[in-house]
Design an enzyme around this catalytic site. Structure first.
Site, short mmCIF file in Angstrom:
data_model
loop_
_atom_site.label_atom_id
_atom_site.label_comp_id
_atom_site.label_asym_id
_atom_site.label_seq_id
_atom_site.Cartn_x
_atom_site.Cartn_y
_atom_site.Cartn_z
N ARG A 1 -51.15 127.12 67.01
CA ARG A 1 -51.91 126.51 65.91
C ARG A 1 -52.68 127.53 64.72
NH1 ARG A 1 -51.67 124.23 70.22
NH2 ARG A 1 -52.25 125.90 71.08
N THR A 2 -53.12 128.61 65.19
CA THR A 2 -53.62 129.54 64.08
C THR A 2 -52.57 129.88 63.09
OG1 THR A 2 -55.24 130.17 65.68
CG2 THR A 2 -55.00 131.43 63.67
N LYS B 1 -41.46 151.41 67.60
CA LYS B 1 -41.15 153.17 67.13
C LYS B 1 -42.35 153.79 67.46
CE LYS B 1 -37.47 151.69 64.45
NZ LYS B 1 -36.66 151.77 63.03
N ARG C 1 -54.10 139.03 63.89
CA ARG C 1 -54.48 138.72 65.21
C ARG C 1 -54.19 139.94 66.15
NH1 ARG C 1 -53.75 133.28 68.78
NH2 ARG C 1 -55.54 132.55 67.50
N HIS D 1 -63.20 134.69 66.39
CA HIS D 1 -62.24 133.95 65.92
C HIS D 1 -63.08 133.04 64.71
CE1 HIS D 1 -58.67 131.86 65.12
NE2 HIS D 1 -58.29 131.40 66.30
#
Length: 523
Positions: free
Chosen positions: A273-274, A301, A322, A350
């Site tokens: 959703r986000t 890496k 995020r 959030h």
């Protein structure tokens, strides 16, 4: 005059319904005036201020009420769908007003007796709100009943907010529609809306696009990292922008205010959703999205988060990040030249989810003030409830927590909420907390946050919402969930009109559209 009347409302000497009747309904009936579509005044019922020597638009430049403390102020004035006034600034040109008595005679409509509805909570009774059906609205799954509550009428889900952000070419209406229904008076978070459908009149062809509200200026070009950086006024204005953008999307109007802008989407944790709503928001605003994948990036890496963020900022105008580590987004923002929006940092915060949650509560129930919100599930690891609980301290609410003992709300969040004077209670089961609940906020037990499978299984499945349990809930309660769900809400609940979690997910796109447009200084 209106602030004086609103002060009387706060003192209990009048009701909002009294004002609506005396200033809107009675004059229209006495003089036989037509109702006006998308015409209303929005006020803040909570703001206190002192009356100055004279008001800004006073011709006499004097007032007998100088120095008087009043409660309530006019935020916006909407005339026929256009913002005429907002926060002290007149936006329409002189002569925009019209003599409604000269409109075609067919525009005068009958005024049937209104259907009245009282919104109440056990702790704080709220003023009565008059609600009536609106033209061309299909029945909504939110309120599949014959009562005409237009706030819950979907397809086409056009809400009774203003639409000031329309391009000039979209402001021209060529057809005068005949109105046959009465008007609507609605309150939202201390805002009073006086509105009603009527034939839309032709608009001036060169109305200026409203400028970004001064209250949102602090957000332009800035990082969005925590809910604690938002004021109540800023939230209110963001919600207004989200309203306007939603109307444009639902009317299938082109929105290119972010054309040429690029958003970098950097998700170090799984998201549906986000990530999708941010991408959809950017595309709908005319921008483009640059997707970063940890699995195929130089992270494999050994590249650091700071280096990755700095690199992506070279190719974009705003970054949505995020990360599983609390505080990682804030740390990365210190190394970034472009605005960074926190899309979740582990068990930390959030902020955009909390904004869309409060926006959803407003849309579903009409207000946040006076509500009892019950949060259920993993409150220890749930960043959504951490941010929501903190952001709700801007309102007059009561919070209830239903959670296993080892998954209780973190002490820092609990103490912060308590410091703001918000009542908090803990319950052992949903059934005990449900009868007085206005918003039931379900969350999943987050398996990925546990150190052992045994600890997770000991908590899993303790709180499951079923249709049987829902029989004990208020008829106007709403069920919300930040998603994804596992088994904490039975799929049979989905058909209940009180289940708002998919509407909540859709609202996420509109809130993120508003936030992106604001942060990039294009609204």
């Amino acid at each position: 005059m209106l602030p004086l009347l609103l002060t009387a409302v706060s003192e209990g000497r009048l009701t909002v319904e009294d004002i609506v009747k005396r200033l809107c309904e009675n004059p229209r009936r006495i003089f036989g005036l037509p109702v006006q579509e998308d015409t209303y005044i929005e006020v803040d019922l909570e703001q206190e201020w002192l009356v100055p020597t004279y008001m800004t638009f006073s011709k006499s430049r004097w007032t007998p009420f100088e120095g008087m403390r009043v409660k309530g102020t006019v935020r916006r004035v909407i005339l026929r769908g256009e913002v005429a006034y907002i926060d002290g600034q007149v936006l329409v040109p002189p002569g925009y007003g019209q003599d409604v008595r000269k409109w075609p005679t067919g525009t005068v409509v009958p005024h049937p007796a209104p259907t009245k509805e009282i919104l109440k909570t056990p702790e704080r009774p709220r003023p009565s709100v008059q609600t009536e059906a609106l033209r061309s609205r299909a029945s909504s799954p939110r309120r599949a009943v014959p009562v005409g509550d237009a706030r819950f009428h979907l397809p086409p889900r056009i809400h009774r907010a203003s639409d000031p952000g329309l391009p000039a070419e979209d402001l021209r209406e060529k057809v005068v529609k005949k109105a046959t229904e009465p008007d609507l008076a609605m309150i939202q978070d201390g805002s009073l809306y006086l509105t009603g459908p009527l034939p839309r009149q032709a608009s001036p062809q060169s109305l200026p696009h409203p400028q970004t509200s001064p209250l949102l200026h602090p957000l332009i070009g800035q990082h969005v990292l925590s809910v604690k950086q938002f004021t109540k006024d800023q939230m209110s204005h963001l919600f207004n922008v989200a309203h306007n953008l939603r109307m444009m999307v639902q009317k299938e109007r082109s929105i290119d205010i972010l054309k040429g802008k690029v958003m970098a989407s950097m998700f170090y944790e799984a998201s549906t959703r986000t990530s999708s709503s941010f991408a959809a928001a950017m595309y709908r605003l005319g921008g483009s999205v640059l997707t970063f994948s940890e699995a195929t990036s130089s992270c494999q890496k050994g590249e650091s988060l700071a280096d990755s963020v700095q690199t992506m900022s070279c190719y974009s105008d705003v970054l949505v990040l995020r990360h599983p580590q609390p505080g990682a987004v804030e740390l990365a923002a210190k190394h970034c030249r472009k605005p960074v929006i926190n899309a979740g940092d582990g068990v930390g915060e959030h902020p955009t989810q909390a904004l869309l949650d409060i926006f959803t509560i407003r849309e579903e129930l009409g207000t946040v003030n006076g509500m009892t919100i019950t949060m259920v599930g993993d409150l220890k690891h749930g960043r959504t409830v951490h941010s929501l609980a903190c952001l709700l301290t801007q309102y007059r609410v009561s919070l209830r927590y239903v959670t296993p003992r080892n998954l209780r709300m973190p002490p820092d969040v609990f103490h912060f909420v308590a410091s703001k004077g918000i009542k908090q209670e803990e319950f052992e089961n949903i059934e005990e907390a449900l009868p007085d609940t206005d918003v039931l906020y379900m969350t999943r037990i987050q398996k990925e946050r546990f150190s052992s499978i045994q600890e997770y299984e000991a908590c899993f499945g303790q709180f499951i919402l079923t249709p049987h349990i829902m029989t004990r809930a208020k008829k106007k309660m709403v069920v919300m969930h930040p998603m994804p769900r596992v088994n904490e809400i039975s799929v049979e609940v989905d058909s209940d009109p009180r289940a708002a979690y998919f509407r909540q997910a859709e609202n996420g796109m509109y809130i993120r559209m508003a936030l992106l447009a604001t942060v990039l200084g294009r609204y």
